[in-house]
Design an enzyme around this catalytic site. Structure first.
Site, short mmCIF file in Angstrom:
data_model
loop_
_atom_site.label_atom_id
_atom_site.label_comp_id
_atom_site.label_asym_id
_atom_site.label_seq_id
_atom_site.Cartn_x
_atom_site.Cartn_y
_atom_site.Cartn_z
N ARG A 164 12.60 57.91 -113.04
CA ARG A 164 13.20 59.25 -112.89
C ARG A 164 14.73 59.20 -113.01
NH1 ARG A 164 9.23 59.54 -114.24
NH2 ARG A 164 7.30 60.17 -113.27
N SER A 214 7.38 67.46 -107.61
CA SER A 214 7.52 66.49 -106.52
C SER A 214 8.94 66.49 -105.99
CB SER A 214 7.20 65.08 -107.01
OG SER A 214 5.86 65.03 -107.39
N GLU A 284 14.18 63.67 -105.47
CA GLU A 284 14.12 63.59 -106.94
C GLU A 284 14.84 64.79 -107.57
OE1 GLU A 284 10.16 62.25 -108.27
OE2 GLU A 284 10.24 63.96 -109.63
C1 LIG Z 1 5.06 72.59 -111.28
C2 LIG Z 1 5.98 71.48 -111.66
C3 LIG Z 1 5.47 70.25 -112.03
C4 LIG Z 1 6.34 69.20 -112.37
N1 LIG Z 1 5.79 68.01 -112.73
C5 LIG Z 1 6.60 67.00 -113.10
C6 LIG Z 1 6.04 65.75 -113.52
O1 LIG Z 1 4.83 65.55 -113.59
N2 LIG Z 1 6.90 64.76 -113.86
C7 LIG Z 1 8.25 64.92 -113.82
O2 LIG Z 1 8.97 63.97 -114.15
N3 LIG Z 1 8.80 66.09 -113.41
C8 LIG Z 1 8.01 67.14 -113.07
N4 LIG Z 1 8.56 68.33 -112.67
C9 LIG Z 1 10.03 68.45 -112.54
C10 LIG Z 1 10.78 68.97 -113.78
O3 LIG Z 1 9.95 69.82 -114.56
C11 LIG Z 1 11.30 67.84 -114.64
O4 LIG Z 1 12.20 67.05 -113.91
C12 LIG Z 1 12.04 68.34 -115.90
O5 LIG Z 1 12.31 67.24 -116.71
C13 LIG Z 1 13.35 69.06 -115.59
O6 LIG Z 1 13.81 69.65 -116.78
P1 LIG Z 1 14.67 70.99 -116.77
O7 LIG Z 1 15.00 71.31 -118.19
O8 LIG Z 1 14.01 72.06 -115.99
O9 LIG Z 1 15.97 70.48 -116.03
P2 LIG Z 1 16.80 71.28 -114.92
O10 LIG Z 1 15.99 71.38 -113.69
O11 LIG Z 1 17.33 72.54 -115.50
O12 LIG Z 1 17.99 70.27 -114.68
C14 LIG Z 1 17.74 69.04 -114.04
C15 LIG Z 1 18.95 68.13 -114.26
O13 LIG Z 1 19.02 67.81 -115.64
C16 LIG Z 1 20.33 68.10 -116.13
N5 LIG Z 1 20.20 68.54 -117.52
C17 LIG Z 1 19.44 69.52 -118.01
N6 LIG Z 1 19.60 69.62 -119.34
C18 LIG Z 1 20.50 68.65 -119.68
C19 LIG Z 1 21.08 68.25 -120.92
N7 LIG Z 1 20.80 68.84 -122.07
N8 LIG Z 1 21.94 67.21 -120.89
C20 LIG Z 1 22.26 66.59 -119.73
N9 LIG Z 1 21.76 66.94 -118.53
C21 LIG Z 1 20.87 67.96 -118.52
C22 LIG Z 1 20.85 69.22 -115.23
O14 LIG Z 1 22.26 69.24 -115.22
C23 LIG Z 1 20.28 68.81 -113.89
O15 LIG Z 1 21.11 67.87 -113.27
C24 LIG Z 1 7.73 69.40 -112.33
C25 LIG Z 1 8.25 70.64 -111.95
C26 LIG Z 1 7.38 71.67 -111.64
C27 LIG Z 1 7.96 73.01 -111.26
#
Ligand SMILES: Cc1cc2nc3c(=O)[nH]c(=O)nc-3n(C[C@H](O)[C@H](O)[C@H](O)COP(=O)(O)OP(=O)(O)OC[C@H]3O[C@@H](n4cnc5c(N)ncnc54)[C@H](O)[C@@H]3O)c2cc1C
Length: 289
Positions: A164, A214, A284
């Site tokens: 992660r 998580s 996380e």
């Molecule tokens: C129902 C549910 C299930 C999930 N299951 C999983 C799972 O199975 N496995 C898992 O790993 N995660 C899971 N997640 C968590 C989440 O979806 C992941 O961590 C996902 O990768 C986050 O992406 P995001 O675009 O929403 O990032 P955001 O939440 O918008 O941002 C997270 C971080 O990434 C940074 N960021 C975003 N875009 C960029 C970019 N282009 N460049 C640099 N930094 C950036 C942001 O600044 C922030 O610090 C789950 C979430 C939910 C709600």
């Protein structure tokens, strides 16, 4: 004027920008029109010392309170080019959408990602994964932007993927684009794997409530959810932030939870787990101040 670089909204609600659907406000949100506009925007924001933060789909973030800066959303950076098994995709492209798109083309490799509601950029940032697969397994390289405005392409190895985490976190790098390599497979088998994974999620996760997945990393060889469950912390709440009774490593929003409620609950769990097991649970999710 940031309006030169994209579409701007003022005084918006955090519930529309976080999968937690948090109560609270954001002063400004901007959607840059293109990668070029994002680069110019960041240069401007840094030059003017304007507080800002890039987010993807907001599925792994918690706002500590009302946010008085500028949130940069990458939804318009969603160009994609598929050439055989090689996919070039911009950072704002939705990961789950890509998993279904490639599955329907008979490309295997993203089955694990169909239930992860993030963007490509957010998924690379935290090396998102599930079912023993993660972004590290399919990324060839990523185009990144350094704080000083320099563009750099990092290969998979240079992205320093870990559990992660990636170099984007430690070095404050912005992902603009990525190249992925999938492999040809049987479309029906790929779609069946996705369906089975989705059923496992539905059975074990509280998907009927807003959350950010998580909350804690699993400590080496252990399961964070089990530790929390053993302490009878299911259903414990702060405001409308509640530890799910379906999955103890999920905090759900039962209505009007604020980021501060979620953070207090996280602290409470960390304290109890430390007291009982002498284990430091690591959150996380990303906290935005
Ligand atoms: C129902 C549910 C299930 C999930 N299951 C999983 C799972 O199975 N496995 C898992 O790993 N995660 C899971 N997640 C968590 C989440 O979806 C992941 O961590 C996902 O990768 C986050 O992406 P995001 O675009 O929403 O990032 P955001 O939440 O918008 O941002 C997270 C971080 O990434 C940074 N960021 C975003 N875009 C960029 C970019 N282009 N460049 C640099 N930094 C950036 C942001 O600044 C922030 O610090 C789950 C979430 C939910 C709600």
């Amino acid at each position: 004027m940031i309006e030169n670089f994209g579409t701007v909204y003022e005084n918006v609600l955090q519930k529309d920008y976080t999968t937690y659907k948090l109560s609270g406000t954001i002063k400004k949100v901007i959607y840059p029109n293109s990668v070029q506009d994002l680069i110019k925007l960041l240069e401007y924001l840094n030059k003017e010392h304007l507080k800002h933060k890039i987010i993807g789909n907001g599925s792994n973030i918690i706002f500590k309170g009302n946010y008085d800066g500028i949130i940069v959303k990458l939804d318009k950076l969603n160009k994609i080019n598929i050439n055989g098994e090689i996919i070039e995709v911009e950072a704002g492209y939705n990961l789950a959408k890509l998993a279904f798109k490639t599955a329907n083309l008979g490309l295997s490799g993203l089955e694990f990602a169909a239930g992860i509601p993030g963007t490509i950029g957010g998924a690379i940032y935290m090396n998102a994964g599930a079912y023993q697969k993660e972004m590290r397994d399919i990324i060839v390289e990523a185009l990144l932007l350094k704080e000083n405005g320099e563009l750099i392409t990092f290969s998979n190895q240079n992205l320093n993927f870990g559990y992660r985490t990636s170099i984007l976190k430690s070095k404050n790098l912005i992902c603009l684009k990525a190249t992925l390599k999938l492999c040809h497979g049987n479309k029906e088998d790929i779609l069946t794997t996705i369906k089975n994974n989705q059923q496992k999620r539905l059975a074990s996760q509280p998907l009927e409530y807003p959350s950010a997945g998580s909350v804690f990393r699993n400590p080496e060889g252990l399961c964070a959810g089990k530790l929390i469950e053993e302490l009878n912390l299911k259903n414990v709440s702060v405001g409308d932030a509640v530890i799910s009774d379906k999955h103890a490593n999920f905090i759900i929003n039962k209505g009007q939870a604020t980021g501060s409620d979620v953070l207090k609950l996280i602290n409470l769990v960390q304290e109890k787990v430390k007291q009982k097991y002498n284990i430091e649970l690591i959150c996380e999710q990303e906290i935005i101040e």
